[in-house]
Design an enzyme around this catalytic site. Structure first.
Site, PDB file in Angstrom:
ATOM      1  CG  HIS A 117      -1.318   3.497  14.714  1.00  0.00           C
ATOM      2  ND1 HIS A 117      -2.572   3.754  14.935  1.00  0.00           N
ATOM      3  CD2 HIS A 117      -1.011   3.624  13.335  1.00  0.00           C
ATOM      4  CE1 HIS A 117      -3.055   3.836  13.722  1.00  0.00           C
ATOM      5  NE2 HIS A 117      -2.277   3.865  12.769  1.00  0.00           N
ATOM      6  CD  GLU A 125      -3.628  -4.944   5.138  1.00  0.00           C
ATOM      7  OE1 GLU A 125      -4.729  -5.233   5.233  1.00  0.00           O
ATOM      8  OE2 GLU A 125      -3.609  -3.857   5.346  1.00  0.00           O
ATOM      9  CD  GLN A 162       0.447   2.462   4.585  1.00  0.00           C
ATOM     10  OE1 GLN A 162      -0.487   2.255   4.849  1.00  0.00           O
ATOM     11  NE2 GLN A 162       0.771   2.716   3.263  1.00  0.00           N
ATOM     12  CG  ASP A 189       0.171  -1.896  15.330  1.00  0.00           C
ATOM     13  OD1 ASP A 189      -0.220  -1.950  16.393  1.00  0.00           O
ATOM     14  OD2 ASP A 189       1.116  -1.565  14.689  1.00  0.00           O
ATOM     15  CE1 TYR A 190      -3.938  -0.922  11.634  1.00  0.00           C
ATOM     16  CE2 TYR A 190      -2.163  -0.004  10.304  1.00  0.00           C
ATOM     17  CZ  TYR A 190      -3.253   0.059  11.327  1.00  0.00           C
ATOM     18  OH  TYR A 190      -3.374   0.959  11.965  1.00  0.00           O
ATOM     19  CB  ILE A 191       1.369  -8.196  10.106  1.00  0.00           C
ATOM     20  CG1 ILE A 191       2.011  -9.291   8.987  1.00  0.00           C
ATOM     21  CG2 ILE A 191       1.364  -8.751  11.474  1.00  0.00           C
ATOM     22  CD1 ILE A 191       3.517  -9.281   9.394  1.00  0.00           C
ATOM     23  CG  PHE A 192      -2.090  -9.059  14.107  1.00  0.00           C
ATOM     24  CD1 PHE A 192      -1.476 -10.080  14.412  1.00  0.00           C
ATOM     25  CD2 PHE A 192      -1.803  -7.621  14.194  1.00  0.00           C
ATOM     26  CE1 PHE A 192      -0.456  -9.839  15.397  1.00  0.00           C
ATOM     27  CE2 PHE A 192      -0.513  -7.823  15.259  1.00  0.00           C
ATOM     28  CZ  PHE A 192       0.125  -8.721  15.800  1.00  0.00           C
ATOM     29  CD  GLU A 204      -2.227  -1.624   2.638  1.00  0.00           C
ATOM     30  OE1 GLU A 204      -2.177  -0.934   3.721  1.00  0.00           O
ATOM     31  OE2 GLU A 204      -2.663  -2.790   3.002  1.00  0.00           O
TER      32      GLU A 204
END
Ligand SMILES: Cc1ncc(C[n+]2csc(CCOP(=O)(O)OP(=O)(O)O)c2C)c(N)n1
Ligand SMILES: [Mg+2]
Length: 803
Positions: A592, A525, A547, A550-553, A494
């Site tokens: 974050h 993701e 990005q 935390d958004y890897i989940f 992203e």
């Protein structure tokens, strides 16, 4: 679009007749395997069975259009497809059921996976790539419904890259991007979010992907009315249909018992995907489950008698047979003879497989019985050991567990004795356990010498007066050199393309290397990771960017279920050397915080996890990884992009070793272990501690998986006798893992004069802003006081209570 019944146009009528009978033979063989397979489970020889009955016909059509170089990414129903391509014999099918641990017999996973999980080999025994364009490929299945979707996207995208980008040494992977990636999925599994995510992504990317939905109206016991809007996935997906103004999908819908329509649809789909690089959805309706979902239950419990009768009447094999007779392609007698022969063949395949499964065990049993007898005769506990021996003799169909357990129990009765008979039994047991364990535990990581751990360190070198630059410049210039050096490399995420990522670590690189190699992608993701997995499985070297950590989940299931297990579940026969790039640590706010390392290190065994403290170290890790063949997650320190670092003059060459810690501040009183951004705070605290007379040694972990392969922490603790581990994960997260590594694995407890301790963030998610950070994560006062209290405890005279 509905496909009319019409014969395949490319072959003569005679050939078509032959093809029909060949396909019927495979359909019946596959069905017979399913029927006998279920019996093997019910009689206790196999533990679980999930079969392809009721889905034979469309798989035969798919196999007819599947060419060398193509890839399948499917699920457990596809045994007929594998049989049609000669990639699975009935005997191998039964070895899969029995979980034979010999890869030459159970060719899919040497018994690691349940039957019904299909694999081909991409790698030779020495770890080198096979020529994938000269074979038909099946990416290794996973059990999780729709888990095959993200990988499918990447397998398809690789063709697009190979067609449009000049990639060196691509001959083994692609012929001008002509390869199609074929997906299969059950109707109910299309309810999963990642199905829709992937469908959308493939429509955007316009990649050669053909996804078949095997629709039998059920997902185990749950009817389509609870699964799918309008009970019809192709109706739901109709908006993806391409039209003259918009790129999109070709969507086909075919009945699963209609042979000619199926053949035609698959040829059509193959052409569209292969030639135009347009994705295709084929919705196969009216399929059945003659034996229900799996061996775990019976469908009579949840299907009405009316439905069951409908399934009997519309069983694709039955209707195919009727069609063959109606069209006088064969006589009733012909078919009966063929069916009888197949029954016999499958029965003997089953028998042979069972005997082959047992043969090595029986061999071992004979030896062990002998050893037990000898040991019994030389022991005062003869009666006990003889009983164990007799129990073993009574097991007619022994498995490894029987032998391991008997041998180990017998050794307990020989405690304190010394005899050569006991020694022989012990030696045999040790060897047996070691050999058996390897069958179940090898290949979690790359065991070949082409692994990243064997890449030698190249330290950064500097001009006499190096320029101080922002950390992100070091990364950017290093990525530039990597993209130049490796034509297989590509980066996507992203905001990674046009603006060169949110921190400009890729600034200007899309302009230089083009929109396919440095690419923006949608906010999705899981399928970003899927792109990476699939492309890495086809010889490319993708760097997929998430990005923020935390958004890897959103992608965690793909990472843990698919990527982390790939090498293991294929016993080293497939790999995906995907590099996942992300940024984290020391962020602020609940979503974050960037430091959930405990979850990751536990769920991603099979990957490397690297946490460089600055961008020079990070650049070095990327360079090391590109020389190896393993998947890795690399977390850049978010607050390091704008920090100044001296610019090395060997970017692109320098390489940070994996699994090696670094002592960044030598000291004598206590070892402080940390990593990432927290390390800077630890260093600050160490400087403050010296003012009160405490000389701390600070060690940067840098590489969490694997951690400290040289056991340097042990050396440090031998010197300081004290250990404090500091990180910003939850209590008992990564710090507990590190404690286990040092105290238990390295045996450092022997050298400690104080209890080993951890200082972590609070158990809640970190609150926002500076004060939220101060009161959520360890700060330099916390570290100072914690160290001070450890020293105070051991020497209260010189270090009186602080507060
Ligand atoms: C993520 C996940 N959730 C649940 C399951 C358990 N499960 C296995 S198969 C299945 C039903 C799948 O139905 P469908 O997709 O229609 O395929 P079919 O078996 O009918 O061919 C379920 C719920 C699973 N394997 N993975
Ligand atoms: Mg179903």
């Amino acid at each position: 679009m509905n496909i009319d019944s019409e014969a395949s146009s490319d072959i003569s009528f005679d050939d078509f007749q032959l093809q029909i009978l060949k396909d019927y033979e495979i359909a019946v063989t596959s069905r017979e395997c399913s029927l006998l397979g279920r019996r093997e489970v019910l009689t206790g020889k196999a533990k679980f069975g999930i079969f392809g009955d009721g889905k034979e016909l469309p798989q035969l059509a798919m196999a007819r259009s599947f060419r060398d170089g193509d890839f399948r990414s499917g699920y457990y129903r596809d045994q007929t497809f594998m049989m049609a391509l000669n990639l699975l014999s009935p005997k191998e099918f039964f070895h899969g059921l029995y979980a034979t641990t010999d890869l030459t017999k159970e060719t899919m996973s040497a018994g690691r996976q349940m039957g019904g999980h299909f694999t081909t080999y991409s790698l030779n025994d020495d770890g080198s790539w096979r020529d994938l364009t000269k074979q038909k490929n099946s990416s290794a299945d996973i059990s999780c419904t729709a888990g095959q979707m993200p990988r499918l996207l990447g397998l398809a995208q690789a063709s697009k890259i190979y067609r449009n980008v000049k990639v060196q040494q691509s001959a083994k992977f692609s012929n001008n991007g002509n390869e199609v990636a074929w997906g299969t999925i059950g109707n109910a599994s299309t309810s999963e979010g990642v199905f829709f995510e992937t469908i959308n992504a493939a429509g955007v990317l316009q990649v050669p992907m053909v996804i078949s939905v095997w629709d039998d109206n059920y997902g185990i016991s749950v009817h389509a009315k609870h699964q799918t809007t309008k009970e019809d996935i192709s109706k739901v997906l109709a908006g993806f249909q391409r039209d003259k103004d918009n790129a999109g999908y070709e969507i086909l819908k075919v009945k699963g018992w209609d042979y000619t329509a199926l053949i035609h649809a698959y040829e059509n789909a193959s052409d569209i995907a292969r030639d135009e690089h347009v994705p295709v959805i084929i919705h196969i309706t009216e399929l059945t489950q003659p034996q229900g979902h799996s061996t775990s239950g019976s469908h009579e419990r949840y299907k009405s008698e009316e439905r069951l009768q409908w399934e009997r009447d519309n069983d694709c094999n039955k209707r195919y047979r009727e069609w063959i007779l109606e069209n006088k392609i064969a006589t009733e007698d012909d078919l009966k003879t063929l069916e009888k022969n197949i029954k016999r063949l499958v029965r003997s395949a089953r028998k042979e497989a069972w005997e082959e499964f047992l043969a090595p065990h029986k061999e071992k049993k004979k030896i062990l019985v002998n050893l037990l007898e000898n040991a019994a005769n030389s022991s005062p506990n003869k009666n006990f050991i003889t009983k164990i021996k007799n129990d073993l003799i009574a097991i007619e169909e022994p498995i490894k567990k029987d032998m391991a357990s008997k041998a180990r129990k017998a050794l307990r009765y020989l405690l304190g004795e010394s005899s050569k008979e006991k020694d022989s039994l012990a030696a045999w047991t040790n060897k047996f356990l070691e050999e058996s364990q390897a069958k179940f535990s090898s290949y979690l990581y790359n065991e070949q010498n082409n692994n990243a751990l064997s890449v030698p360190e190249v330290k950064p070198t500097y001009d006499a007066e190096p320029e101080d630059v922002d950390g992100r410049v070091i990364l950017r210039d290093n990525f530039d050199l990597l993209l130049e050096k490796y034509s297989q490399a590509l980066i996507f995420g992203e905001d990674s393309g046009a603006i060169g990522d949110v921190n400009q670590g890729l600034e200007g690189l899309q302009k230089k290397y083009g929109e396919l190699r440095v690419a923006d992608v949608g906010i999705r993701e899981a399928s970003i990771i899927g792109q990476g997995i699939g492309m890495a499985m086809r010889g490319l070297r993708p760097i997929a960017e998430i990005q923020y950590l935390d958004y890897i989940f959103y992608a965690l299931f793909t990472l843990t279920d698919d990527l982390s297990t790939l090498l293991y579940r294929t016993v080293g026969k497939q790999r995906a050397p995907l590099i996942v790039r992300t940024r984290g640590h020391r962020l602020e706010g609940i979503w974050h915080s960037g430091s959930q390392m405990g979850g990751l290190i536990h769920l991603l065994r099979g990957m490397y996890i690297l946490v460089p403290r600055n961008m020079t170290k990070a650049a070095g890790f990327y360079n090391t990884l590109m020389k190896g063949n393993e998947p890795a997650l690399l977390i850049e320190s978010l607050n390091g992009y704008r920090l100044k670092e001296p610019k090395p003059n060997n970017l692109g060459e320098l390489s940070t070793p994996i699994g090696i810690v670094e002592v960044v501040r030598p000291g004598r009183d206590i070892t402080l272990l940390s990593y990432g951004s927290t390390l800077r705070i630890v260093m600050q605290a160490a400087e403050e501690l010296i003012e009160v007379g405490i000389d701390a040694e600070v060690v940067d972990a840098q590489s969490l998986l694997p951690f400290d392969l040289r056991h340097d922490l042990l050396k440090s603790i031998k010197k300081t006798s004290r250990l404090l581990i500091i990180d910003e994960d939850v209590p008992g997260g990564c710090s507990a893992y590190l404690t286990h590594e040092i105290i238990e694995k390295q045996g450092a407890y022997k050298y400690l004069d104080s209890a080993p301790q951890t200082l972590t963030a609070k158990p809640h998610r970190p609150a926002y802003a500076t004060d939220g950070d101060y009161f959520s994560k360890p700060n330099s006062e916390d570290i100072f006081e914690k160290v001070y209290s450890i020293i105070h405890e051991s020497n209260p005279m010189d270090f009186p209570k602080l507060r």
